[in-house]
Write a protein that holds these residues in place. Structure first.
Motif, PDB file in Angstrom:
ATOM      1  N   GLU A  86     -22.475 -14.804  22.249  1.00  0.00           N
ATOM      2  CA  GLU A  86     -22.883 -13.346  22.093  1.00  0.00           C
ATOM      3  C   GLU A  86     -24.310 -13.335  21.798  1.00  0.00           C
ATOM      4  OE1 GLU A  86     -20.763  -9.214  20.466  1.00  0.00           O
ATOM      5  OE2 GLU A  86     -21.220 -10.684  19.124  1.00  0.00           O
TER       6      GLU A  86
ATOM      7  N   ASP B  98     -27.600 -12.436  20.126  1.00  0.00           N
ATOM      8  CA  ASP B  98     -28.009 -11.758  18.441  1.00  0.00           C
ATOM      9  C   ASP B  98     -28.718 -10.620  19.000  1.00  0.00           C
ATOM     10  OD1 ASP B  98     -26.577 -13.815  17.235  1.00  0.00           O
ATOM     11  OD2 ASP B  98     -28.353 -15.160  17.594  1.00  0.00           O
ATOM     12  N   PRO B  99     -28.770  -9.671  18.009  1.00  0.00           N
ATOM     13  CA  PRO B  99     -29.388  -8.520  18.288  1.00  0.00           C
ATOM     14  C   PRO B  99     -30.888  -8.371  18.583  1.00  0.00           C
ATOM     15  CG  PRO B  99     -27.859  -8.286  16.352  1.00  0.00           C
ATOM     16  CD  PRO B  99     -28.208  -9.845  16.665  1.00  0.00           C
ATOM     17  N   ASP B 100     -31.604  -9.533  17.997  1.00  0.00           N
ATOM     18  CA  ASP B 100     -32.981  -9.331  18.334  1.00  0.00           C
ATOM     19  C   ASP B 100     -33.270  -9.886  19.856  1.00  0.00           C
ATOM     20  OD1 ASP B 100     -33.669  -8.514  15.847  1.00  0.00           O
ATOM     21  OD2 ASP B 100     -33.887 -10.608  15.143  1.00  0.00           O
TER      22      ASP B 100
ATOM     23  N   GLU C 213     -32.668  -8.392  25.706  1.00  0.00           N
ATOM     24  CA  GLU C 213     -31.394  -8.515  26.130  1.00  0.00           C
ATOM     25  C   GLU C 213     -31.058  -8.433  27.810  1.00  0.00           C
ATOM     26  OE1 GLU C 213     -28.170  -6.629  24.289  1.00  0.00           O
ATOM     27  OE2 GLU C 213     -28.763  -6.876  22.092  1.00  0.00           O
TER      28      GLU C 213
ATOM     29  N   HIS D 136     -23.126  -7.921  27.125  1.00  0.00           N
ATOM     30  CA  HIS D 136     -23.776  -8.668  25.878  1.00  0.00           C
ATOM     31  C   HIS D 136     -23.390  -9.851  25.586  1.00  0.00           C
ATOM     32  CE1 HIS D 136     -26.023  -4.619  25.297  1.00  0.00           C
ATOM     33  NE2 HIS D 136     -24.679  -4.080  25.084  1.00  0.00           N
TER      34      HIS D 136
ATOM     35  N   ARG E 200     -18.908 -12.997  15.963  1.00  0.00           N
ATOM     36  CA  ARG E 200     -19.438 -12.111  14.973  1.00  0.00           C
ATOM     37  C   ARG E 200     -19.601 -12.186  13.479  1.00  0.00           C
ATOM     38  NH1 ARG E 200     -17.199  -6.740  18.536  1.00  0.00           N
ATOM     39  NH2 ARG E 200     -18.562  -7.367  20.563  1.00  0.00           N
TER      40      ARG E 200
ATOM     41  N   ARG F 283     -22.048 -14.914  12.753  1.00  0.00           N
ATOM     42  CA  ARG F 283     -23.462 -14.375  12.779  1.00  0.00           C
ATOM     43  C   ARG F 283     -23.636 -13.891  11.351  1.00  0.00           C
ATOM     44  NH1 ARG F 283     -23.230 -11.046  16.532  1.00  0.00           N
ATOM     45  NH2 ARG F 283     -23.989 -12.083  18.119  1.00  0.00           N
TER      46      ARG F 283
ATOM     47  N   GLY G 145     -24.811  -7.896   7.541  1.00  0.00           N
ATOM     48  CA  GLY G 145     -24.466  -6.894   8.389  1.00  0.00           C
ATOM     49  C   GLY G 145     -23.259  -5.791   7.885  1.00  0.00           C
TER      50      GLY G 145
END
Length: 568
Positions: free
Chosen positions: A357, A359-361, A364, A393, A450, A453, A567
C-alpha cells in the motif's frame, strides 16, 4: 569476444554529401587538398561564395565556402585566424583559388587546418564557381531526395507491419532486413524486448547491451548535440585512416565508413519507452540508415503504446476479477480456479497474500503505475503462476505458500527505490489453503500493512502473525475512545508538550519492559540507582501505585502501545 562498446545515441541526421565526395565531382577533378585531410568526412549541405570582408556574419554550418581570396588581398594576416573562425561556425571546408589575389596560404593556416581537421582545397583557375555550385548542389539534392524516398518507403513498410498486427519482433525483423544489420528493441530498464538479424551479430549486440546496462533518456537537445559531435569525431577518424591509405584526395569510400553501433530513442507523447539499437560489424551504418532507424523507432513507439493500451484493459479485467476473489464475490471455488487459470494464475494451491500500500506522501497517481510494474516484474521472477493486480492505492499479490514472500517484497522494493521519496508499506497474511479463505487472508495482509506503518512508519514490512497486541488494538475503530483511554491512564504523560513528562514516560516504558527491574532499568537509561528510585516515586504520584498493582501496569503498557501506533 571484443570488449563491449558504448553505444552512441543519435539525434537529427545531417543529410548531404561529404567533402570527400565533393572532391570526386568532375568539375573538381583537378582540385587538390592542401590540408585538413582528417576532415574529409564532414558533410556539405550548401555552398557559399566569399567575396566580401565580413563573410563570417553570413556563413552557416555545413557550408563549402568558395573564394578567390579577393576580400583578403589587403589583409593577408587575417588568413591565420580564418580557419579557426570558420571551424567554430561549423563550416565543412574552404576552397580557394590562388595566384590572382592571394599567392600562397600561410604555413600557420595550413597547420591549423590539419590540427582542426578542416579541409583546405586548392581550386583550379579554369573552373567557374557557377559550375561547382550547379554540380555539387545537384548532387546534394539528388542525395537528399534518394535518402528521403528510401526512408519513406521503409516507413510505409514498417507501418504496414503494425497495421497487420505485428509487434516489436516484426518491426525489428523489418529493420534488420532493410539495413542488413542486427537490431534490438530495448526498454527503459535495459531489458531486451526483441532482436533480429544474423545470430552471431545479435549475440554481440546483446553482450554490448548487457555490459552497458540501463540508461536514462537524455534530453533531446543534448542527444542531438552529442550525436553531431560523435558523428564528426567518427567521420574525422575514418577520413584520417582513409587519407593514410590513399594519396589521392577523394579516393575514400563515399561519406567515409559508417558506424558499428547506433542507438535511437523510442519516444511517444514525451515519454521515453526505450531504444532501438543497430549493430553492423563492418561499420556500415550510415546517416541515411540512422534516419530509417529513427523511423523504425517511431513505429516501435506506436507498437509500445498500442500494447500499453491492451495491457491497461487486460490489467483492469485482472484487477476486477482479483478484487472479486478477495472480497468473496467471484463465485464458487471451481469458478474462481477456472477463471484464474485463464489468466495464468494458480489459486488452487496453498498461497500467501501480500498487500503493498502506497504511503500517504508522494504523487500517488504516477507512483501507483510504477508500483504495479515493480511488483509484476518481481512476481514474474519468483512465482510466474502467482496473481498480481493493482487497485486504487495498493497492489495485491497472491504467491504460492512455498515461495519466500519476503524475497518477493524485497525485490519489488529494491526496484521501486529508484523513485524517492515515494514509499510503500507491505503486509503479509497467514497461508491460505484455497480460494475460499482468500478474503480472510487479504484482510490479514491489509491489516498488517496498515498497522506496520503505524508502528514503524513509511516503508514498513509486517507479517500478520507478528502484530501481537497491536492487531487487537487496530480492531478498535473508535480512535477517540483510544485517545481517551491514553489520557485517562497516562495523565500528563500522554502529551509531548512537556519535555520532562516525555522523559518520565520513557523511564516508565523501560521499567515495564524490564518487569520493574530497577538495576537493569538504571543501566539501560544510564541513571544512578538513587536517581531512578526518585523517578519511580514521582511516577507513582502521577499515575498511582503501579509497582504493586498488576492491573494498572497492564493498562499503562496498553496505553504506551497505543501511543506507539502512528496515526491513532
Amino acid at each position: 569476444m571484443e570488449p563491449p562498446v558504448r553505444l552512441a545515441s543519435t539525434g537529427t541526421i545531417i543529410h548531404g554529401v561529404s567533402v570527400g565526395e565533393v572532391l570526386g565531382v568532375s568539375t573538381l577533378a583537378q582540385a587538390r587538398l592542401i590540408a585538413g585531410g582528417s576532415g574529409l568526412g564532414r558533410i556539405v549541405q550548401r555552398l557559399n561564395v566569399m567575396e566580401v570582408p565580413d563573410i563570417l556574419a553570413w556563413v552557416k554550418p555545413h557550408e563549402l565556402l568558395l573564394t578567390t581570396g579577393y576580400p583578403l588581398r589587403n589583409t593577408p594576416q587575417s588568413l591565420g585566424r580564418l580557419v579557426a573562425d570558420l571551424d567554430e561556425r561549423g563550416l565543412a571546408a574552404l576552397a580557394i583559388k590562388l595566384g590572382r589575389y592571394v599567392d600562397e596560404l600561410p604555413e600557420e593556416m595550413v597547420e591549423q587546418a590539419d590540427r582542426l581537421g578542416f579541409p583546405l582545397i586548392l581550386l583550379p583557375n579554369d573552373v567557374g564557381f557557377d559550375d561547382i555550385l550547379n554540380q555539387v548542389l545537384t548532387d546534394i539534392l539528388n542525395r537528399q531526395a534518394a535518402v528521403l524516398a528510401r526512408a519513406e518507403e521503409a516507413h510505409r513498410a514498417l507501418v504496414q507491419v503494425v497495421l497487420a498486427g505485428g509487434g516489436l519482433n516484426e518491426v525489428t525483423e523489418g529493420v534488420a532486413g532493410l539495413l542488413d544489420v542486427a537490431v534490438a528493441a530495448v526498454d527503459g530498464g535495459g531489458r531486451v524486448l526483441a532482436t533480429a538479424g544474423p545470430p552471431d551479430h545479435v549475440t554481440i549486440l546483446r553482450e554490448s547491451l548487457l555490459h552497458e546496462g540501463p540508461t536514462p533518456a537524455p534530453p533531446r537537445t543534448a542527444a542531438r548535440s552529442d550525436a553531431r559531435s560523435d558523428a564528426r569525431s567518427d567521420a574525422r577518424s575514418d577520413a584520417r585512416s582513409d587519407a593514410r591509405s590513399s594519396g589521392r584526395p577523394g579516393a575514400q569510400a563515399a561519406g567515409g565508413r559508417g558506424r558499428e553501433f547506433v542507438s535511437v530513442p523510442v519516444v511517444a507523447a514525451g515519454h521515453h519507452h526505450g531504444r532501438m539499437v543497430a549493430y553492423s560489424p563492418s561499420g556500415a551504418i550510415r546517416d541515411s540508415d540512422v534516419g530509417i532507424l529513427e523511423r523504425a523507432a517511431t513505429v516501435a513507439a506506436l507498437v509500445v503504446t498500442r500494447q500499453e493500451a491492451v495491457n491497461a484493459v487486460e490489467s483492469k479485467y485482472r484487477a476486477d476479477f482479483l478484487r472479486d476473489v478477495l472480497t468473496g464475490r467471484a463465485g464458487t471455488a471451481e469458478r474462481v480456479a477456472a477463471r484464474a487459470r485463464a489468466f495464468g494464475w494458480d489459486l488452487e494451491r496453498p498461497v500467501t497474500v501480500l498487500v503493498a500500500e502506497l504511503d500517504p506522501d508522494g504523487d500517488e497517481r504516477t507512483a501507483q503505475d510504477r508500483l504495479v510494474a515493480c511488483w509484476t516484474a518481481a512476481m514474474r521472477r519468483h512465482d510466474p503462476r502467482g496473481a498480481v493486480a493493482g487497485f486504487s492505492h495498493e497492489v495485491v499479490a497472491v504467491v504460492g505458500a512455498a515461495v519466500d514472500a519476503a524475497k518477493v517484497a524485497k525485490d519489488a522494493a529494491a526496484a521501486f527505490t529508484d523513485t524517492p521519496p515515494v514509499t510503500f508499506s507491505t503486509g503479509t497474511s497467514r497461508p491460505s489453503p484455497g480460494p475460499e479463505t482468500l478474503p480472510e487472508a487479504y484482510a490479514q495482509a491489509l491489516k498488517a500493512a496498515r498497522v506496520g506503518r503505524q508502528l514503524h512508519g513509511p516503508g514498513a514490512v509486517a507479517h500478520f502473525d507478528q502484530l501481537g497486541v497491536y492487531r487487537l488494538l487496530s480492531l478498535v475503530n473508535d480512535t477517540e475512545e483510544l485517545h481517551a483511554f491514553v489520557r485517562e491512564t497516562l495523565g500528563p504523560l500522554a502529551s509531548d508538550h512537556d519535555a520532562e513528562n516525555s522523559d518520565l514516560r520513557r523511564t516508565l516504558q523501560t521499567l515495564l519492559e524490564t518487569n520493574l527491574n530497577v538495576a537493569e532499568t538504571a543501566r539501560r537509561l544510564h541513571f544512578h540507582y538513587n536517581t531512578l528510585r526518585y523517578r519511580i516515586g514521582k511516577l507513582e504520584r502521577l499515575l498511582g501505585n503501579f509497582t504493586d498493582d498488576p492491573h494498572l501496569r497492564l493498562n499503562l503498557t496498553l496505553a504506551l502501545h497505543v501511543l506507539r501506533m502512528r496515526g491513532i
